[in-house]
Design an enzyme around this catalytic site. Structure first.
Site, PDB file in Angstrom:
ATOM      1  N   CYS A 192       0.825  -1.204   0.000  1.00  0.00           N
ATOM      2  CA  CYS A 192       0.000   0.000   0.000  1.00  0.00           C
ATOM      3  C   CYS A 192       0.860   1.254   0.000  1.00  0.00           C
ATOM      4  CB  CYS A 192      -0.921  -0.013   1.213  1.00  0.00           C
ATOM      5  SG  CYS A 192      -2.029   1.403   1.325  1.00  0.00           S
ATOM      6  N   ARG A 238       1.597   8.588  -2.689  1.00  0.00           N
ATOM      7  CA  ARG A 238       0.793   7.414  -3.048  1.00  0.00           C
ATOM      8  C   ARG A 238      -0.262   7.119  -1.985  1.00  0.00           C
ATOM      9  NH1 ARG A 238       3.191   1.454  -4.676  1.00  0.00           N
ATOM     10  NH2 ARG A 238       1.219   0.507  -5.257  1.00  0.00           N
TER      11      ARG A 238
END
Length: 301
Positions: A192, A238
């Site tokens: 992630c 991100r």
């Protein structure tokens, strides 16, 4: 009218194969299975996606200096090379037999360096230090080592993400590497956060620095110290995107984004940051380069 025949210049690789056929066969028999193992076990993961790029660019760095290498080659000491090669061969067989890819790849790279030492000598190896160090990025790190590296970074990325979004007014809190925003809960895992790509970003960044700024070692050292902050910043970008997608579009959309575009945002952000910082530091680069020239002129005088 008769003309003198011009001898055809053989290619270095073919000439080497004709002179040492057994060595070439042995290299093929060891290199190809290891390349296949790396392609299937390491290069297919986000943590090892840089492998083919590192291998191709390292070979290119050696190939572009091939004439210079051949001109300055001086064979090394076989009394040192042969025992070292036998030892690395034993490590390679052990890693291959018991499926320890780290040992297998490390032993193979060491064996190739030893063979290069035997044929071209230590002086050439010293001049080609960067490709040799650069090839170390091909060695796949074990999971426990990656965890020890990424765990503090995951916490740091989570802290920065939560702080920035809370400043922007979002209802966000954090417990460890778990982020809570509205009714959603996100666990900042390696994939992630994009932290599995940390080594890939470092490899690409080092190659860029060496290729663009090899002449100025002080400026290169400055850029290298910035690689880790750049990688962390890219990972923060991100995670922020993933958190905002979850907040506005729901968990399914964010998970789909993560599945389809894992790593792309991190890489693009990091590369843009490297290029941008390099551009911003142009005055520093010129000052360091000018200082180097002045020192060289003073020494010459």
């Amino acid at each position: 009218m008769m003309t003198a025949a011009v001898p055809i210049k053989t290619r270095p690789a073919l000439d080497f194969a004709r002179r040492y056929p057994l060595l070439v066969l042995a290299l093929i028999a060891t290199v190809l299975p290891t390349l296949y193992a790396m392609a299937t076990e390491s290069w297919s993961t986000e943590a090892g996606v840089h492998g083919p790029l590192v291998l191709a660019t390292a070979v290119w760095l050696v190939w572009r200096n091939w004439d210079e290498i051949m001109a300055e080659a001086r064979p090394g000491n076989l009394w040192l090379a042969v025992p070292a090669l036998v030892l690395m061969s034993a490590f390679y067989v052990f890693g291959r037999a018991f499926n320890f890819l780290l040992i297998e790849v490390a032993a193979l790279l060491a064996a190739l360096v030893i063979i290069a030492y035997a044929f071209v000598g230590p002086r050439i190896l010293m001049k080609m230090w960067f490709p040799l160090v650069y090839l170390l990025f091909l060695i796949p790190l074990p999971g426990w080592m990656m965890d020890s590296i990424t765990q503090p970074l995951k916490i740091l990325v989570s802290d920065i993400t939560t702080w920035l979004l809370s400043l922007a007014g979002y209802p966000i809190t954090q417990v460890g590497v778990t982020i809570y925003i509205a009714q959603y809960q996100l666990l900042v895992e390696d994939a992630c956060a994009g932290l599995n790509s940390l080594i890939s970003l470092t490899a690409v960044g080092l190659f860029y620095i060496y290729l663009m700024h090899n002449a100025s070692w002080r400026y290169s050292l400055l850029l290298m110290t910035l690689l880790l902050p750049i990688a962390i910043a890219a990972n923060v970008v991100r995670v922020i995107i993933l958190v905002l997608l979850t907040y506005y579009a729901g968990n399914e959309v964010a998970q789909g984004y993560l599945h389809d575009f894992a790593g792309i945002v991190t890489f693009v952000s990091a590369l843009l940051l490297i290029f941008g910082i390099d551009k911003l530091l142009s005055p520093v680069r010129r000052r360091l380069t000018d200082g180097k020239k002045e020192t060289a002129h003073a020494e010459a005088a």
